[in-house]
Design a protein around this motif. Structure first.
Motif, PDB file in Angstrom:
ATOM      1  N   ASP A  34      15.841  45.065  18.696  1.00  0.00           N
ATOM      2  CA  ASP A  34      15.197  46.344  18.971  1.00  0.00           C
ATOM      3  C   ASP A  34      14.504  46.936  17.768  1.00  0.00           C
ATOM      4  O   ASP A  34      13.490  47.580  17.866  1.00  0.00           O
ATOM      5  N   ARG A  35      15.114  46.752  16.604  1.00  0.00           N
ATOM      6  CA  ARG A  35      14.492  47.311  15.411  1.00  0.00           C
ATOM      7  C   ARG A  35      14.659  46.316  14.270  1.00  0.00           C
ATOM      8  O   ARG A  35      15.478  45.430  14.344  1.00  0.00           O
TER       9      ARG A  35
ATOM     10  N   HIS B 135      12.677  50.286  12.262  1.00  0.00           N
ATOM     11  CA  HIS B 135      11.812  50.713  13.348  1.00  0.00           C
ATOM     12  C   HIS B 135      11.404  49.528  14.205  1.00  0.00           C
ATOM     13  O   HIS B 135      11.538  48.374  13.811  1.00  0.00           O
ATOM     14  N   CYS B 136      10.858  49.842  15.365  1.00  0.00           N
ATOM     15  CA  CYS B 136      10.217  48.826  16.191  1.00  0.00           C
ATOM     16  C   CYS B 136       8.720  48.982  15.980  1.00  0.00           C
ATOM     17  O   CYS B 136       8.223  50.084  15.971  1.00  0.00           O
TER      18      CYS B 136
ATOM     19  N   CYS C 180       4.314  46.582  19.060  1.00  0.00           N
ATOM     20  CA  CYS C 180       3.008  46.812  19.662  1.00  0.00           C
ATOM     21  C   CYS C 180       1.897  46.855  18.619  1.00  0.00           C
ATOM     22  O   CYS C 180       0.724  46.807  18.959  1.00  0.00           O
ATOM     23  N   GLN C 181       2.275  46.942  17.341  1.00  0.00           N
ATOM     24  CA  GLN C 181       1.249  46.938  16.302  1.00  0.00           C
ATOM     25  C   GLN C 181       0.493  45.614  16.267  1.00  0.00           C
ATOM     26  O   GLN C 181      -0.565  45.511  15.670  1.00  0.00           O
TER      27      GLN C 181
ATOM     28  N   LEU D 253      -0.857  44.165  18.772  1.00  0.00           N
ATOM     29  CA  LEU D 253      -1.968  44.153  19.724  1.00  0.00           C
ATOM     30  C   LEU D 253      -3.286  44.346  18.976  1.00  0.00           C
ATOM     31  O   LEU D 253      -3.323  44.963  17.917  1.00  0.00           O
TER      32      LEU D 253
ATOM     33  N   ARG E 135      -2.322  47.109  27.365  1.00  0.00           N
ATOM     34  CA  ARG E 135      -1.959  48.105  26.364  1.00  0.00           C
ATOM     35  C   ARG E 135      -0.606  48.691  26.722  1.00  0.00           C
ATOM     36  O   ARG E 135      -0.502  49.801  27.191  1.00  0.00           O
ATOM     37  N   PHE E 136       0.394  47.860  26.574  1.00  0.00           N
ATOM     38  CA  PHE E 136       1.749  48.374  26.712  1.00  0.00           C
ATOM     39  C   PHE E 136       2.673  47.573  25.819  1.00  0.00           C
ATOM     40  O   PHE E 136       2.268  46.597  25.186  1.00  0.00           O
ATOM     41  N   CYS E 137       3.901  48.039  25.767  1.00  0.00           N
ATOM     42  CA  CYS E 137       4.901  47.435  24.903  1.00  0.00           C
ATOM     43  C   CYS E 137       4.964  45.920  25.113  1.00  0.00           C
ATOM     44  O   CYS E 137       5.056  45.444  26.241  1.00  0.00           O
TER      45      CYS E 137
ATOM     46  N   ARG F 210       7.274  43.955  24.684  1.00  0.00           N
ATOM     47  CA  ARG F 210       8.517  43.491  25.291  1.00  0.00           C
ATOM     48  C   ARG F 210       8.331  43.230  26.777  1.00  0.00           C
ATOM     49  O   ARG F 210       9.068  42.491  27.397  1.00  0.00           O
ATOM     50  N   ARG F 211       7.366  43.915  27.364  1.00  0.00           N
ATOM     51  CA  ARG F 211       7.179  43.809  28.794  1.00  0.00           C
ATOM     52  C   ARG F 211       6.303  42.632  29.148  1.00  0.00           C
ATOM     53  O   ARG F 211       6.235  42.237  30.305  1.00  0.00           O
TER      54      ARG F 211
ATOM     55  N   TRP G 101       3.558  53.941  25.453  1.00  0.00           N
ATOM     56  CA  TRP G 101       4.147  52.774  24.787  1.00  0.00           C
ATOM     57  C   TRP G 101       5.661  52.734  24.911  1.00  0.00           C
ATOM     58  O   TRP G 101       6.242  51.664  24.938  1.00  0.00           O
TER      59      TRP G 101
ATOM     60  N   ASP H  91       8.547  54.801  15.301  1.00  0.00           N
ATOM     61  CA  ASP H  91       8.096  53.705  16.161  1.00  0.00           C
ATOM     62  C   ASP H  91       6.755  53.965  16.832  1.00  0.00           C
ATOM     63  O   ASP H  91       6.342  53.191  17.685  1.00  0.00           O
TER      64      ASP H  91
ATOM     65  N   HIS I 296       3.240  53.966  18.211  1.00  0.00           N
ATOM     66  CA  HIS I 296       2.174  52.963  18.200  1.00  0.00           C
ATOM     67  C   HIS I 296       1.009  53.442  17.353  1.00  0.00           C
ATOM     68  O   HIS I 296       0.303  52.641  16.752  1.00  0.00           O
TER      69      HIS I 296
END
Lengths: 1000, 143, 373
Positions: free
Chosen positions: A47-48, A54-55, A58-59, A61, A71-73, A75-76, B18, B74, B76
């Motif tokens: 998770d981090r 931190h997570c 998504c950076q 992308l 444009r989403f996390c 993880r999905r 996000w 965290d 985005h």
């Protein structure tokens, strides 16, 4: 030969995803295959991350053409039109050569047709088989038919053939006939120009370390299992509980180097120290009362910011550290606590009891890796990892096949992602570069903007998944009454392949130009083409996951909620469509600052992709620190490397070198920088470049301690190396040397590890021994940081009789002259006495320090970290980028690193720059911000809050303008602006007001 | 039946794309039940939630408002949630100082992995707002 | 930069001394023009004016206890397009200077080429009270100051002034000091910057100071702070809670004069005047339907709360919003009460320092742990 445009990436973990995204962003077609049913590898089970807790997943992308990918996390899932995901797929055959590989892959059937599966889960409900769940490290059960992990998009089930009994219960239950209980394989031939091997690692199986009782004792777990226990998506929902009794443990021990640094695995897994530190940190932050003890040999916190992280855990959080191997663990049966027998540094045996023990297991090659390498025709090294060379770290032994991440050596995510960038860079050299065509401003869009809105509403029954809770007929009727709604329809399953044909006809018939979809969380954007609408003309309401599946017990209020959400979406859809922002041109030219190893490598990579390069170097010559490196630990020839790359740079038509030249000014933005350069003799001249690579290097600290400079027999490693190489110093004339590590590193004023000094010491010590086996070499160290395969040389050094004596920072060695002799005195921790040595030479291992970077950072408008090195955008996921797009960093300018690591990082930085510079134009996303000039007071608050320098004050007009290509549409400017002059296309205040109004 | 059981509040949720919006989806696929009173609005970033949107909702008819963003660090967009935190702090202080029930405005950091936290928060929020009763602002014609 | 000089007070009283000092700036060619309040011929008001002929200084009256508008806005008007090319002196009260600092941070003004002259402010009357005051006395400024010298604070002074803790200007090059001075004999000229110090030198003034000043300032500040707390208590009693707040805003006619008078409301076009607030008939009727009736114009409370949101962190408490309100809504009292809390939360004092970042342009990672869990 016509070059191909496609590339195969094997392994969809951190490295594979990053390489694929980099390549797709650069305009290549990527096949991304993985043996498992979903992407993410080890990555998404965490998770981090260290060193910031931190997570930042998504950076990864894309920063440009952001609308192209989902444009989403991450993880999905990952959806990108140029990345074809191939789950359950293995490479079986490779023919051809670099530039034109023909690759046979087989994909196993998942048993569930993804286009038919609606994710309702009825199948799992009736499945009689329970088995351990991979996502939670086998800590919690799952069925034989299951979603690979919660939240995955699309939410589709898959069958685990190994445990499936083929009873057929699921087939009978499935409402959409999506399940086929037939194991099958699909064989495909891929033609690709290059291959990237990113298969990652397998954890060392701790069962093999029988002395620790893993699996025998329930409270002995591995680090990744602990991660799953602590995760909010894990089996205890994030609460720290022992699995034996569901009780919170009061004391936890971490055992380092399980399956690393022993006779069987004579290498360091490089990440376990930091991983354990992270676990300990997160544990302590959440449960300060828990007693945490880490048993270790050396703490290897050598990455950027890692040593600080260690100090924080130790000094601020109170994590305890004991330097000790633990030979054996026994369970105390009544309590199921664990008794550790430890051998303390002074040899004494001690017994300590803990309620939970975490094994920091090392990295080993992934299962089947040898076979895969055989298929690929690449060699493995003696530890079973993919073989690569120091000076070409991402190249394998076969041309056109590259490697990144733990496939070639154990490493952490940060280093893996840098390598992924480098591998993408090297692989794309074999590919036909497809210029990313600027998305033409869609004609439909412009005419739409003028047209009155005519809305269609498409509601999905999802079989009974939605209708069993919501009265869709009532909702449809309600929608019909809303303004501008021209057409409302229901479909049984919107996700079906043929589901859109009829609606498409109806939409045309009713001249619908906006659409509201009421369905599920599925990503429909890829299908909008079928109905001739683009994503900005479509609004979605998630009737299933946001309503039906979570409000089953309250259908009446749930239906009211559904109506509200539809009314809200309809309000948004009614708003006039934004006109596309105009694209900007890119100067296909790069500036590289620094003519050392990193700068030269970056320049060559850029030129290989046809980019014109201007390389400026402050000093009078090229080569930087490389000039003084004479040999390496692994036996490579740095001087040959130096001569080779300098010669290539000098003869490359595309590279212009300007010596004794400095950067004076930078204006503009990504794709459009205007830089001013000043040579020693020449006048200020300006240049238009699209990207800038900062490779301005680092330097060796000049020690002020240990009488350096006052005695000719006290020298630095670099000086020793020079003398040995030039034969000014003959090892046969020396009988003993003392090496002192961490000179200026890991100190209060410089709380970081310089990463390379331990290997440098080993290298020189072995060289001395080679020249004279009788030399007594004593290394005074704090933590020997011979990470990865360097460990072998540490072992060899000890075998050759070198003495390693640890010292504490509080009682540093003392160096003093006594007459003609030098005396070194140090406290000896093993025997507890004081060791007095009289060496011929004292060799200091000084820190790597940044030069005064402030002026350059200021000119570039980028940041420095607390230690004075350049600060990247995100420590793990954007390791060579700055927050300011178009400027990239590599080499010692970023942080201390070895030669191979500098080369990798330079290639990764070049890859980023090439990806930007090979675009003809930069196109804005749909939801970028804009300024209504009439309302703007030029207070510049919007400029201050923008993280991406997407807003600037135009010098000529004085207006605040938006560089659309840099804008990510976050909306910070909109909120900062009190007058409402800053707006987000597609999400204007007026629309938001209407939207809010529709909620009641 | 107690009055608070009959009262079905309307709560407006601004959820960042996000993290919190993903957590809402995760709560959905995990079928975690929670009350249907929250009307989610997906925003790209919690930092794009203008306090005027929150006020608009509160004055326009919402009984509560929740802003859901990525956990600190965290974001985005690097710092959107830190900025949101300052803005919402100011907004809540204004409301509190003027006695306007700042407790109707919630800020929560819910990551994409925290489906359970999402549904728990929706439960707690709905209960809390039910306890507070209907927002008097939504009945007042003269505000 | 603690250098200061004594300016003697002669027959012209304090005002004469101030005029003489301002005149000397011309004589020594230290300024080309001066922004200073001038008495209007009618005698019952002063307005800021740009004086380019020192002759006009005989009308200059920065001591008149009235502040029809906040001159920070005038400095903004003069300098927003480009900094002044000539050397412009500017005479400002403390709240004007503080507003100016905020406007500079908001890029609405430039201090370049300005000579900032602050002047101690014992307080001001509303325009109408001032008009009545001048009827009664011969020299409004001198008369007011002599009363002030006796320690009598007129309860007719504007409420904002009565609770103002900043009677002494900060950040100006020069300060004309009145507090703690024997105004029959002398006033103080204090340097606040190196430039100010140079000017004291160039004017050939003898350096000197007074010891009584600090205590006098402290006394005044503490009196005002005490009064401020009492006022806060009163506002809390009168305007807290929806019902009472709406009662306080009952007379609001959405004229937005408070916004116009506010030195900090700098927007070219107010958000509330923008197309966002132009609604269709169906919307209005819909809202009316929902509540049974709808106050027109709409969004009275939303306007005030949003203006608080936008401006309260920078509010310097000059009180001109209350002055501008045609219906006597205590807008400033509400702003002060809320501002006091919000500003303290961020340890921000508007106008204290050019280098203090506006709280909404920055953040700390570790803060406000009570907001968001």
């Amino acid at each position: 030969m016509v070059k191909l445009n496609s590339v195969l990436v094997i392994g969809a973990g951190a490295g594979g995803i990053k390489a694929s995204l980099d390549l797709a962003e650069a305009g290549f077609k990527v096949y991304l295959c993985d043996r498992s049913p979903a992407i993410g590898g080890a990555l998404i089970r965490m998770d981090r991350w260290f060193p910031d807790n931190h997570c930042g997943l998504c950076q990864m992308l894309p920063a440009f053409s952001t609308d192209d990918s989902s444009r989403f996390c991450l993880r999905r899932g990952l959806i990108h039109p140029d990345i074809e995901l191939m789950p359950l797929t293995e490479v079986k055959e490779v023919a051809g050569q670099a530039g034109d590989f023909r690759i046979g892959v087989t994909s196993r059937a998942t048993g569930v047709t993804p286009e038919l599966c609606i994710g309702c889960g009825l199948c799992a409900g009736v499945c009689p088989v329970e088995t351990a769940r991979e996502f939670n490290e086998g800590l919690a059960p799952r069925k034989a038919i299951y979603p690979p992990h919660p939240g995955v998009l699309p939410y589709v089930y898959t069958i685990d053939w190994d445990s499936c009994t083929k009873c057929g219960a699921c087939v009978a239950k499935c409402p959409t006939q999506a399940i086929r209980l037939k194991e099958g394989e699909v064989i495909r031939q891929l033609r690709v120009g290059a291959v990237i091997l990113a298969t990652g690692f397998e954890e060392f199986d701790p069962v093999l370390a029988t002395q620790y009782g893993y699996q025998r004792y329930p409270n002995v777990i591995t680090g990744i299992e602990l991660e799953r226990i602590l995760s909010p998506s894990g089996l205890t929902g994030g609460e720290l509980l022992r699995l034996s009794d569901n009780r919170a443990p009061g004391s936890i021990a971490f055992l380092q180097c399980v399956g690393s640094r022993d006779s069987r695995k004579d290498y360091c897994s490089s990440t376990c120290c930091m991983f354990a530190l992270k676990e300990a940190t997160l544990l302590k932050q959440a449960n300060p009362q828990v007693d945490i003890h880490i048993f270790f040999m050396d703490i290897r916190a050598f990455g950027k910011g890692y040593y600080r992280y260690y100090e924080q855990a130790r000094d601020e959080l109170g994590v305890k550290f004991t330097r000790s191997r633990v030979p054996v663990i026994r369970e105390d049966p009544p309590t199921r606590n664990l008794v550790l027998t430890t051998i303390e540094e002074n040899g004494a045996l001690a017994k300590r009891q803990f309620e939970l023990v975490v094994l920091s297991v090392g990295q080993t090659p992934a299962p089947g890796f040898q076979e895969l390498c055989q298929v690929l025709g690449v060699e493995v090294n003696k530890w079973g990892f993919c073989r690569s060379e120091l000076f070409s770290p991402v190249a394998t032994t076969r041309e056109g096949i590259y490697v990144c991440g733990s496939a070639s050596a154990p490493k952490d995510i940060a280093d893996t992602l840098v390598e992924a960038g480098a591998a993408a860079d090297q692989a794309s050299g074999w590919l036909a570069r497809r210029r990313v065509p600027p998305t033409p401003p869609e004609e439909a869009m412009e005419s739409d903007a003028e047209e009155a809105p005519r809305l269609g509403v498409l509601l999905c029954d999802c079989g009974q998944e939605i209708t069993s809770v919501l009265d869709l007929e009532e909702i449809a009727e309600f929608s019909r009454q809303l303004p501008d709604v021209a057409w409302v329809a229901r479909v049984p399953y919107l996700c079906y392949t043929d589901a859109w044909q009829r609606p498409a006809k109806e939409l045309r018939k009713h001249k619908v130009n906006r659409l509201v979809i009421g369905a599920c969380s599925r990503y429909f954007n890829t299908r909008l083409g079928e109905i001739g609408l683009n994503s900005s003309a479509v609004q979605k309401v998630n009737l299933r996951e946001h309503i039906a599946w979570v409000h089953g017990d309250n259908p009446k209020v749930a239906t009211e909620k559904a109506k509200s959400l539809l009314a809200m979406a309809i309000e948004l859809a009614r708003a006039p469509e934004p006109e596309p922002a105009s694209p900007v041109n890119v100067h296909p030219r790069a500036l590289v600052i620094g003519g050392g190893l990193a700068g030269l490598t970056a320049a060559l990579s850029l030129a290989r992709h046809g980019i014109e390069v201007h390389l400026v170097e402050k000093s009078a010559g090229l080569g930087g620190n490389l000039k003084q490196i004479c040999y390496t630990l692994e036996g490579d020839d740095p001087q040959a490397l130096r001569e080779n790359i300098i010669a290539r740079v000098k003869t490359d038509r595309l590279i212009q070198v300007a010596l004794e030249t400095e950067l004076m000014e930078v204006g503009g933005y990504a794709g459009n920088f205007e830089v001013s350069l000043k040579g020693k003799e020449s006048l200020l001249h300006s240049l238009e470049v699209g990207a800038i690579i900062v490779a301005s290097g680092g330097e060796e600290y000049r020690p002020t301690e240990y009488l350096y400079g006052q005695n000719k027999n006290i020298i630095t490693q670099k000086e020793l190396e020079g003398k040995l190489f030039s034969a000014k110093l003959d090892p046969r004339n020396i009988s003993s040397v003392v090496m002192i590590q961490c000179v200026g590193s890991r100190e209060k004023e410089r709380p970081y590890c310089s990463r390379i000094c331990c290997s440098q010491a080993l290298k020189n010590a072995l060289r001395l021994k080679e020249g004279n086996p009788d030399i007594e070499v004593t290394v005074l160290y704090r933590d020997m940081t011979s990470y990865g395969f360097q460990e072998e040389y540490y072992t060899r050094a000890r075998e050759k009789g070198m003495t390693f004596v640890r010292y504490e920072p509080e009682s540093k060695p003392e160096v003093r002259p006594e007459g003609e002799r030098l005396v070194v005195e140090v406290a000896e921790p093993v025997l507890g006495g004081r060791l007095i040595l009289e060496p011929d030479l004292v060799i200091l291992s000084p820190a790597i320090i940044p030069p005064e970077n402030t002026p350059l950072a200021w000119t570039l408008g980028v940041g420095l970290n607390e230690d004075g090195f350049f600060q990247e955008a995100e420590v793990k996921f954007r390791p060579v980028d700055f927050l300011t797009e178009g400027i990239y960093v590599c080499g010692l300018a970023h942080s201390p690193r070895g030669m191979g690591e500098s080369i990798t990082q330079a290639q990764a930085a070049a890859q980023k720059a090439v990806s930007l510079l090979t675009r003809e134009q930069l196109v804005s996303g749909i939801a970028v911000s804009e300024t209504i000039q009439r309302q703007c007071s030029q207070c510049e608050l919007c400029i201050t809050v923008c993280s991406y320098t997407a807003r600037m004050k135009d010098v000529e007009s004085g207006e605040v303008v938006v560089r659309g290509a840099l804008c990510r549409g976050c909306g910070a400017c909109v909120v900062a602006c009190p007058s409402g002059a800053a707006k987000l296309r597609g999400f204007k205040d007026r629309q938001v007001f209407s939207l809010i109004d529709a909620a009641f | 039946m107690a009055e608070e059981d009959q009262f079905e509040p309307v709560i407006v949720g601004f959820f960042c794309n996000w993290c919190t919006a993903a957590a809402a989806d995760l709560a959905g696929t995990s079928r975690m039940q929670y009350p249907p009173n929250v009307r989610p609005i997906r925003v790209m970033c919690s930092g794009s939630v203008d306090p005027v949107y929150v006020l608009r909702a509160l004055l326009g008819g919402a009984d509560g408002v929740i802003i859901g963003g990525c956990p600190p660090g965290d974001c985005h967009y690097v710092s959107g949630n830190y900025r949101a935190r300052r803005r919402m702090a100011i907004l809540k202080t204004i409301l509190a100082t003027l006695g306007l029930e700042e407790e109707r405005v919630w800020v929560r950091w819910i990551s994409a992995a925290e489906g359970a936290k999402f549904s728990r928060t929706m439960n707690e929020l709905t209960q809390a707002i039910k306890k507070l009763g209907p927002n008097p602002m939504k009945r007042d014609w003269s505000i | 930069m603690s250098s200061s000089a004594i300016l003697p007070v002669g027959d012209g009283g304090v005002l004469g001394a101030v005029r003489a000092f301002l005149g000397s700036l011309w004589q020594k060619k230290l300024i080309d023009a001066l922004l200073v309040p001038l008495e209007l011929p009618s005698g019952d008001n002063v307005v800021p004016a740009i004086v380019s002929d020192p002759e006009k200084l005989k009308m200059a009256n920065p001591l008149a206890p009235v502040m029809p508008l906040n001159s920070a806005r005038q400095v903004s008007a003069i300098t927003i397009a480009s900094p002044s090319a000539e050397r412009l002196g500017v005479v400002l009260r403390p709240c004007e200077m503080r507003a100016l600092i905020e406007l500079v941070k908001l890029k609405q003004a430039s201090l370049e080429n300005l000579l900032l002259i602050g002047i101690d402010c014992p307080g001001t009357y509303s325009i109408s009270d001032y008009g009545r005051f001048v009827q009664k006395v011969k020299s409004p400024a001198n008369d007011f100051l002599s009363k002030f010298q006796e320690g009598k604070e007129d309860p007719l002074l504007r409420k904002a002034c009565q609770i103002c803790e900043y009677p002494v200007p900060a950040n100006t090059d020069l300060v004309i000091g009145l507090l703690g001075m024997d105004l029959n004999n002398s006033i103080l000229l204090e340097a606040g910057t190196a430039a100010g110090e140079r000017i004291i030198g160039e004017l050939g003034l003898e350096k000197g100071g007074v010891r009584s000043r600090e205590a006098a300032i402290a006394k005044m500040v503490s009196q005002r702070a005490e009064r401020r707390e009492r006022l806060f208590e009163q506002v809390r009693k009168d305007a807290r809670g929806l019902e009472k707040l709406m009662a306080a805003l009952a007379t609001c006619i959405n004229c937005h004069n408070c916004k116009t008078a506010c030195p900090l409301c700098y927007c070219q076009e107010c958000f509330f005047d923008s197309p966002v607030f132009k609604f269709e008939a169906e919307k209005y009727l819909g809202w009316a339907q929902r509540r049974g009736a709808l106050r027109m114009p709409t969004d009275t409370l939303l306007f005030h709360l949003t203006r608080l949101n936008h401006m309260v962190i920078s509010c310097v408490g000059c009180g001109l919003c209350t002055e501008a309100c045609p219906n006597n809504i205590p807008v400033a009292d509400i702003f002060r009460l809320v501002g006091d809390k919000v500003q303290k939360d961020f340890e921000y004092v508007p106008g204290r320092n050019l280098d203090d970042e506006l709280p909404l342009t920055t953040f700390r990672e570790e803060e406000l742990h009570n907001i968001g869990i």
